[in-house]
Design an enzyme around this catalytic site. Sequence first.
Site, PDB file in Angstrom:
ATOM      1  N   GLU A  41       0.854  -1.189   0.000  1.00 24.39           N
ATOM      2  CA  GLU A  41       0.000   0.000   0.000  1.00 24.39           C
ATOM      3  C   GLU A  41       0.888   1.237   0.000  1.00 24.39           C
ATOM      4  O   GLU A  41       1.621   1.470   0.961  1.00 24.39           O
ATOM      5  CB  GLU A  41      -0.908   0.015   1.231  1.00 24.39           C
ATOM      6  CG  GLU A  41      -1.700   1.301   1.393  1.00 24.39           C
ATOM      7  CD  GLU A  41      -2.460   1.391   2.711  1.00 24.39           C
ATOM      8  OE1 GLU A  41      -2.813   2.524   3.106  1.00 24.39           O
ATOM      9  OE2 GLU A  41      -2.696   0.347   3.351  1.00 24.39           O
ATOM     10  N   ARG A  45       0.358  10.292   1.054  1.00 21.16           N
ATOM     11  CA  ARG A  45       0.771  11.282   2.050  1.00 21.16           C
ATOM     12  C   ARG A  45       1.936  12.123   1.560  1.00 21.16           C
ATOM     13  O   ARG A  45       2.358  13.065   2.245  1.00 21.16           O
ATOM     14  CB  ARG A  45       1.163  10.588   3.360  1.00 21.16           C
ATOM     15  CG  ARG A  45       0.044   9.783   3.992  1.00 21.16           C
ATOM     16  CD  ARG A  45       0.491   9.158   5.293  1.00 21.16           C
ATOM     17  NE  ARG A  45      -0.470   8.183   5.790  1.00 21.16           N
ATOM     18  CZ  ARG A  45      -0.318   7.466   6.898  1.00 21.16           C
ATOM     19  NH1 ARG A  45       0.769   7.638   7.625  1.00 21.16           N
ATOM     20  NH2 ARG A  45      -1.227   6.593   7.262  1.00 21.16           N
ATOM     21  N   THR A  69      -4.606   6.158   1.817  1.00 19.01           N
ATOM     22  CA  THR A  69      -4.925   7.552   2.155  1.00 19.01           C
ATOM     23  C   THR A  69      -5.560   8.263   0.962  1.00 19.01           C
ATOM     24  O   THR A  69      -5.237   9.416   0.655  1.00 19.01           O
ATOM     25  CB  THR A  69      -3.682   8.314   2.665  1.00 19.01           C
ATOM     26  OG1 THR A  69      -2.895   7.458   3.499  1.00 19.01           O
ATOM     27  CG2 THR A  69      -4.086   9.516   3.505  1.00 19.01           C
ATOM     28  N   LYS A 129     -11.513  -1.003   6.188  1.00 18.87           N
ATOM     29  CA  LYS A 129     -10.319  -0.723   6.974  1.00 18.87           C
ATOM     30  C   LYS A 129     -10.732  -0.204   8.350  1.00 18.87           C
ATOM     31  O   LYS A 129     -11.464   0.791   8.447  1.00 18.87           O
ATOM     32  CB  LYS A 129      -9.473   0.329   6.238  1.00 18.87           C
ATOM     33  CG  LYS A 129      -8.200   0.748   6.950  1.00 18.87           C
ATOM     34  CD  LYS A 129      -7.380   1.646   6.034  1.00 18.87           C
ATOM     35  CE  LYS A 129      -6.075   2.068   6.682  1.00 18.87           C
ATOM     36  NZ  LYS A 129      -5.183   2.739   5.720  1.00 18.87           N
TER      37      LYS A 129
END
Length: 210
Positions: A41, A45, A69, A129
Site C-alpha cells: 500500500e 501522504r 490515504t 479498513k
Amino acid sequence: MPASFEDLTKRRIVPVIVIDDANDAVPLAEALLEGGIDIIEITFRTAAAADAITNIAKALPTMLLGAGTVVTEENATRAIDAGVSFGLAPGLNPATIARFQKAGIPFVPGIATPSEVEQGLSLGCKLQKFFPAGDMGGPTFLKALAGPYASFGVKFCPTGGVSLGNMNDYLALPIVAFIGGSWLATKQQIADKDWTTISRQARDALAAAA
C-alpha cells in the site's frame, strides 16, 4: 490489473508505505517480494505517491498494488491512472468509493463505528479498513463488531497501532482479513535504502503470522 476480493483476503499482511522518492519504489517492492510479501500500500501522504505507484506497476506487474490515504476524488483519479490494483482510505467517502467502483477497482473504506460499517455495506464494500485500530479499541472492539456483522460477509483490515508484537491478536479473529503495518518498511529505512532489513522484516512478519 484490478485485484479481487479473494486476492486481497488471501493475504494476511499489507505493508503501509510512506515514500518520499519515487525512484525508491521499485527496489522497495523488490525487497518486500524477496521477503515473501507480494502486496503493498503506497499512501498518498507525499507528492511521490502517484509516480511510485506507476513505477511499481510497470516494473512488477504481479505485485498487488494499493493506493492508501485516498481521501479525495482527485487522489482517486491519480491512483487509478497510476495503475493501482485496489484503493484504501482512513475514512468513508461515498464519492471516492463511487470513483473506484466506476473504474472496476476494489476500494477499502475506513470505518470506526457500527454506523460506518453499515454505510460501507450499503455501498457494496465488504472489505473495510478499521482505523485507527489501536486507539479505537483494537481486537476487543472487532470482536464486538463480529456479533452483528460477520453474517453479512464483511471483513476488516485493522491499521494504526498494529505491530509485530500484537498483529496475531488481530489475525486470530475470523472477521479480520489482513492487517496493515507501517513497521515493515519505515520512512528512514527506505531513505537509507536498507533493503536487506526490509526483506528480513517481511520474512519475520510472515513467519510470526504463520
